[in-house]
Design an enzyme around this catalytic site. Structure first.
Site, PDB file in Angstrom:
ATOM      1  N   ASN A 257       0.877  -1.177   0.000  1.00  0.00           N
ATOM      2  CA  ASN A 257       0.000   0.000   0.000  1.00  0.00           C
ATOM      3  C   ASN A 257       0.911   1.222   0.000  1.00  0.00           C
ATOM      4  O   ASN A 257       1.522   1.537   1.016  1.00  0.00           O
ATOM      5  CB  ASN A 257      -0.888  -0.045   1.256  1.00  0.00           C
ATOM      6  CG  ASN A 257      -1.734   1.206   1.399  1.00  0.00           C
ATOM      7  OD1 ASN A 257      -1.766   2.062   0.505  1.00  0.00           O
ATOM      8  ND2 ASN A 257      -2.428   1.334   2.517  1.00  0.00           N
ATOM      9  N   TRP A 258       0.988   1.856  -1.158  1.00  0.00           N
ATOM     10  CA  TRP A 258       1.916   2.988  -1.289  1.00  0.00           C
ATOM     11  C   TRP A 258       1.378   4.271  -0.648  1.00  0.00           C
ATOM     12  O   TRP A 258       2.081   5.248  -0.546  1.00  0.00           O
ATOM     13  CB  TRP A 258       2.248   3.222  -2.771  1.00  0.00           C
ATOM     14  CG  TRP A 258       3.191   2.205  -3.348  1.00  0.00           C
ATOM     15  CD1 TRP A 258       3.836   1.208  -2.661  1.00  0.00           C
ATOM     16  CD2 TRP A 258       3.611   2.090  -4.711  1.00  0.00           C
ATOM     17  NE1 TRP A 258       4.630   0.489  -3.510  1.00  0.00           N
ATOM     18  CE2 TRP A 258       4.520   0.997  -4.779  1.00  0.00           C
ATOM     19  CE3 TRP A 258       3.325   2.795  -5.886  1.00  0.00           C
ATOM     20  CZ2 TRP A 258       5.125   0.613  -5.977  1.00  0.00           C
ATOM     21  CZ3 TRP A 258       3.918   2.409  -7.076  1.00  0.00           C
ATOM     22  CH2 TRP A 258       4.812   1.331  -7.119  1.00  0.00           C
ATOM     23  N   LYS A 259       0.128   4.249  -0.253  1.00  0.00           N
ATOM     24  CA  LYS A 259      -0.491   5.437   0.370  1.00  0.00           C
ATOM     25  C   LYS A 259      -0.245   6.669  -0.514  1.00  0.00           C
ATOM     26  O   LYS A 259      -0.254   6.533  -1.731  1.00  0.00           O
ATOM     27  CB  LYS A 259       0.021   5.599   1.802  1.00  0.00           C
ATOM     28  CG  LYS A 259      -0.150   4.299   2.615  1.00  0.00           C
ATOM     29  CD  LYS A 259       0.065   4.464   4.085  1.00  0.00           C
ATOM     30  CE  LYS A 259      -0.129   3.113   4.776  1.00  0.00           C
ATOM     31  NZ  LYS A 259      -0.032   3.165   6.224  1.00  0.00           N
TER      32      LYS A 259
ATOM     33  N   SER B 118       3.596  -2.426  10.234  1.00  0.00           N
ATOM     34  CA  SER B 118       5.050  -2.494  10.453  1.00  0.00           C
ATOM     35  C   SER B 118       5.654  -3.826  10.017  1.00  0.00           C
ATOM     36  O   SER B 118       6.560  -4.361  10.667  1.00  0.00           O
ATOM     37  CB  SER B 118       5.394  -2.182  11.923  1.00  0.00           C
ATOM     38  OG  SER B 118       5.010  -0.850  12.233  1.00  0.00           O
TER      39      SER B 118
ATOM     40  N   GLY C 153       2.704   2.000  10.752  1.00  0.00           N
ATOM     41  CA  GLY C 153       3.666   3.092  10.620  1.00  0.00           C
ATOM     42  C   GLY C 153       4.410   3.431  11.899  1.00  0.00           C
ATOM     43  O   GLY C 153       5.053   4.470  12.005  1.00  0.00           O
TER      44      GLY C 153
ATOM     45  N   HIS D 264      -9.471   1.106   5.078  1.00  0.00           N
ATOM     46  CA  HIS D 264      -8.179   1.273   5.761  1.00  0.00           C
ATOM     47  C   HIS D 264      -8.374   2.201   6.960  1.00  0.00           C
ATOM     48  O   HIS D 264      -9.181   3.129   6.910  1.00  0.00           O
ATOM     49  CB  HIS D 264      -7.148   1.864   4.788  1.00  0.00           C
ATOM     50  CG  HIS D 264      -5.758   1.806   5.339  1.00  0.00           C
ATOM     51  ND1 HIS D 264      -5.289   2.732   6.238  1.00  0.00           N
ATOM     52  CD2 HIS D 264      -4.755   0.902   5.151  1.00  0.00           C
ATOM     53  CE1 HIS D 264      -4.041   2.395   6.567  1.00  0.00           C
ATOM     54  NE2 HIS D 264      -3.692   1.300   5.919  1.00  0.00           N
TER      55      HIS D 264
ATOM     56  N   GLY E 146       2.958  -1.233   4.199  1.00  0.00           N
ATOM     57  CA  GLY E 146       2.997   0.197   3.901  1.00  0.00           C
ATOM     58  C   GLY E 146       4.413   0.638   3.574  1.00  0.00           C
ATOM     59  O   GLY E 146       4.924   0.404   2.474  1.00  0.00           O
ATOM     60  N   GLY E 147       5.076   1.247   4.543  1.00  0.00           N
ATOM     61  CA  GLY E 147       6.399   1.860   4.338  1.00  0.00           C
ATOM     62  C   GLY E 147       7.405   0.973   3.614  1.00  0.00           C
ATOM     63  O   GLY E 147       8.095   1.436   2.695  1.00  0.00           O
TER      64      GLY E 147
ATOM     65  N   GLU F  99      -6.718   4.558   8.035  1.00  0.00           N
ATOM     66  CA  GLU F  99      -6.522   5.994   7.743  1.00  0.00           C
ATOM     67  C   GLU F  99      -7.785   6.590   7.125  1.00  0.00           C
ATOM     68  O   GLU F  99      -8.118   7.748   7.371  1.00  0.00           O
ATOM     69  CB  GLU F  99      -5.284   6.162   6.842  1.00  0.00           C
ATOM     70  CG  GLU F  99      -4.003   5.922   7.641  1.00  0.00           C
ATOM     71  CD  GLU F  99      -2.849   5.325   6.857  1.00  0.00           C
ATOM     72  OE1 GLU F  99      -2.846   5.389   5.612  1.00  0.00           O
ATOM     73  OE2 GLU F  99      -1.933   4.772   7.512  1.00  0.00           O
TER      74      GLU F  99
ATOM     75  N   GLU G  21      -5.249  -5.208  10.409  1.00  0.00           N
ATOM     76  CA  GLU G  21      -4.235  -4.183  10.644  1.00  0.00           C
ATOM     77  C   GLU G  21      -4.514  -3.476  11.968  1.00  0.00           C
ATOM     78  O   GLU G  21      -5.339  -2.549  12.009  1.00  0.00           O
ATOM     79  CB  GLU G  21      -4.261  -3.137   9.518  1.00  0.00           C
ATOM     80  CG  GLU G  21      -3.903  -3.667   8.157  1.00  0.00           C
ATOM     81  CD  GLU G  21      -3.290  -2.583   7.270  1.00  0.00           C
ATOM     82  OE1 GLU G  21      -2.225  -2.840   6.715  1.00  0.00           O
ATOM     83  OE2 GLU G  21      -3.864  -1.491   7.152  1.00  0.00           O
TER      84      GLU G  21
HETATM   85  P1  13P Z   1       3.203   0.180   7.598  1.00  0.00           P
HETATM   86  O1  13P Z   1       3.668  -1.097   6.954  1.00  0.00           O
HETATM   87  O2  13P Z   1       3.944   1.388   7.139  1.00  0.00           O
HETATM   88  O3  13P Z   1       3.107   0.044   9.088  1.00  0.00           O
HETATM   89  O4  13P Z   1       1.690   0.415   7.083  1.00  0.00           O
HETATM   90  C1  13P Z   1       0.779  -0.619   7.162  1.00  0.00           C
HETATM   91  C2  13P Z   1      -0.430  -0.247   6.402  1.00  0.00           C
HETATM   92  O5  13P Z   1      -1.171   0.644   6.760  1.00  0.00           O
HETATM   93  C3  13P Z   1      -0.700  -0.981   5.148  1.00  0.00           C
HETATM   94  O6  13P Z   1      -1.988  -0.709   4.702  1.00  0.00           O
END
Ligand code: 13P
Length: 247
Positions: free
Chosen positions: A9-11, A211, A171, A93, A232-233, A95, A165
């Site tokens: 997920n590149w956000k 994470s 994050g 998600h 994510g990251g 967020e 999640e």
């Molecule tokens: P991180 O891997 O950066 O913690 O993010 C997880 C995430 O929100 C994937 O959708």
């Protein structure tokens, strides 16, 4: 046997050029993997990524609206995502839930529309730190799962992916313990079994997210209930995402 699915997920990261560069590198490095690999890129990169004609790396979006078309300024429909080559769409998600006030009812409308249109939803569920401390983790994820899937027919279930999640693990660098995640995911599968019967529940892929890094992916993938990761990251860099895919 469920095929593991690892999705990045590149956000809100990467312009078109950056997206293409990472996707090309990734395709080259993971092409022999037996795992399903998906990148959920920003809307603005999807058409260009689709035009690359990747064969191994599949495309997903990070959100959509539940209406087919109309006066919904700023929104994107399921049909538009299919049109630019998406197979998956991340929905609900944390967020979106926290920053953009999406509730279970809205998320559910999106899940239903995605399936009806031919997209596979990655439905995200997870508790906040406060909820975890109050011992509400399983109640929260069970409720989000049931509400998120309301109206989804049994013959659509195999096209649903669920991502567990925990909000506090996103994050933060603080991942959930793999055995804890396995237990919660087992509870989600139990909920699917209540709703659809155990045979169908066994077919659904349930990912862990929060994470995930090259150094901890193996612990998660060794768990019997965990069928992949939503990253994510660590998905932004082709090297680290490749290392995760090749756990
Ligand atoms: P991180 O891997 O950066 O913690 O993010 C997880 C995430 O929100 C994937 O959708």
């Amino acid at each position: 046997m469920r095929t593991p699915i690892i999705a990045g997920n590149w956000k809100m990261h990467k312009n078109v050029g950056e997206s293409l560069e990472t996707a090309r590198q990734l395709e080259e490095r993971v092409k022999d993997s037996s795992v399903e690999v998906v990148i959920c890129a920003p809307f603005t990169s999807l058409a260009a990524l689709s035009a690359l004609g990747l064969s191994k790396v599949k495309l997903g979006a990070q959100n959509m609206y539940f209406q087919d078309q109309g006066a919904f300024t700023g929104e994107i429909s399921a049909g538009m995502l299919l049109d630019v080559g998406c197979e998956y769409v991340v929905l609900g998600h944390s967020e979106r839930r926290q920053i953009f006030q999406e509730d279970d009812e809205l998320v559910n409308k999106k899940v239903v529309k995605a399936l009806e249109t031919g997209l596979k939803p990655i439905l995200c569920v997870g508790e906040t730190l406060e909820e975890r401390r109050a011992g509400q983790t399983e109640d929260v994820v069970v409720s989000q799962t049931k509400r998120g899937l309301a109206g989804v027919a049994a013959d659509q279930l195999a096209n649903v992916v669920i991502a567990y999640e925990p909000v506090w693990a996103i994050g933060t660098g603080e991942n959930c313990d793999a055995e804890d995640a396995n237990q919660v995911i087992g509870r989600i599968r139990g909920t699917l079994a209540e709703l659809y019967g155990s045979e169908l529940a066994e077919q659904v892929r349930i990912q862990y997210g929060g994470s995930v890094k090259p150094g901890n992916i193996k612990e998660f993938m060794e768990q019997p209930e965990i069928d992949g990761a939503l990253v994510g990251g660590a998905s932004l860099d082709a090297d680290s995402f490749t290392a995760i895919v090749q756990y």
